[in-house]
Design a protein around this motif. Sequence first.
Motif, PDB file in Angstrom:
ATOM      1  N   VAL A   1      -7.882   1.863  -3.371  1.00 53.67           N
ATOM      2  CA  VAL A   1      -7.450   0.463  -3.293  1.00 53.67           C
ATOM      3  C   VAL A   1      -8.692  -0.406  -3.163  1.00 53.67           C
TER       4      VAL A   1
ATOM      5  N   ILE B   1       0.836  -1.200   0.000  1.00 55.35           N
ATOM      6  CA  ILE B   1       0.000   0.000   0.000  1.00 55.35           C
ATOM      7  C   ILE B   1       0.870   1.250   0.000  1.00 55.35           C
TER       8      ILE B   1
ATOM      9  N   TYR C   1       2.292   1.699  -3.410  1.00 60.23           N
ATOM     10  CA  TYR C   1       1.334   2.191  -4.406  1.00 60.23           C
ATOM     11  C   TYR C   1       1.068   3.682  -4.229  1.00 60.23           C
TER      12      TYR C   1
END
Length: 338
Positions: free
Chosen positions: A197, A183, A186
């Motif tokens: 997400v 995460i 990203y």
Amino acid sequence: MSDNYQAKDDSSLKDQHSFSRLARRIRTKSRNAERSREADDLAKEEQVFLLREGCSFPKRVSASSSGGDLYRHVRRLESPVGIHEPFNVQQSIEQVQERFPYARDAIKALASADLTRTVFGRSHRFQPILLVGRPGCGKSTLARVYNKALGYPCMTMNVGVMSDVLSFTGTHSTYSNPRPSVIVEYVAQAEVANPCVILDEIDKSPDGNRNGSVKDALLQFLEPGEAATFYDVCLNTEVNLSRVRWILTANSLEKVPAPLRSRCHVVHVPCPQKGHVPQMARQMVANFMASINMDARWVTLDGVEEAVLQENFNGDLRQLRMMVEILIRERMTSLAIC
């Protein structure tokens, strides 16, 4: 007398042309002004630090056989990143509603934070959403289409078969091949604090092993206070992930733990009805033709074909998409023969 009428007609026609030119100039000026305002807004885009201000990563080579900079995927976070604010919110929402006419409640939930921009000039923080519905009703597709329509970077992960949660939490720097949280990576890649997400099939994710389960690991991400101080064990520092837009999908709530449900806005997504088929089929044709770089006008479904699709539709969008693509290929084959 006729010459006078002709002169008046010519004068009236000139006035009409002048008015049309003036209207076009006004519309062009208005569009340019809107683009200028949007450019100004982008230039003034709020920048936020997701790490402690002044925090930087050391120049370190990974201990793995491939070597390389251990922090290469997240160095962008040493500087502030933007907060994406969508433009043309209402128009984008209407386009999504046209494509998913049966999912009004889900679209309303997805849009709740963005619609505040039309009133206050800034979007509210996004509450995590759990979309629940039978397989094939278009939950994850809706989530992707909505966020992409409004310009949010979007990543989809199927967690139905994910048994190891270390990709979420990051692996310790002492591991042979350490990696930060996927995460965090990203967010750094997207260069905005609020990407989307999507976690597919959260109800099917395994209960976990010695490292825990995905369902348990997600709790800290879905609680804004905890997400703001997420500790990445690989980076050995806190990262503010409180603005990430989380969307989860499930076929049933039965295997979604109560603590996870309580952190989400649960929305049930119905299956489309037969009456929705013609509109959705036309959209699928346009999407398919665009995917192969062809003008959608080459293929137009007729009434008989739409009736066949309606008759055989069982509520599953995947099945409908396959039937539409079969009709398109048959049509294109017949055109090639001609």
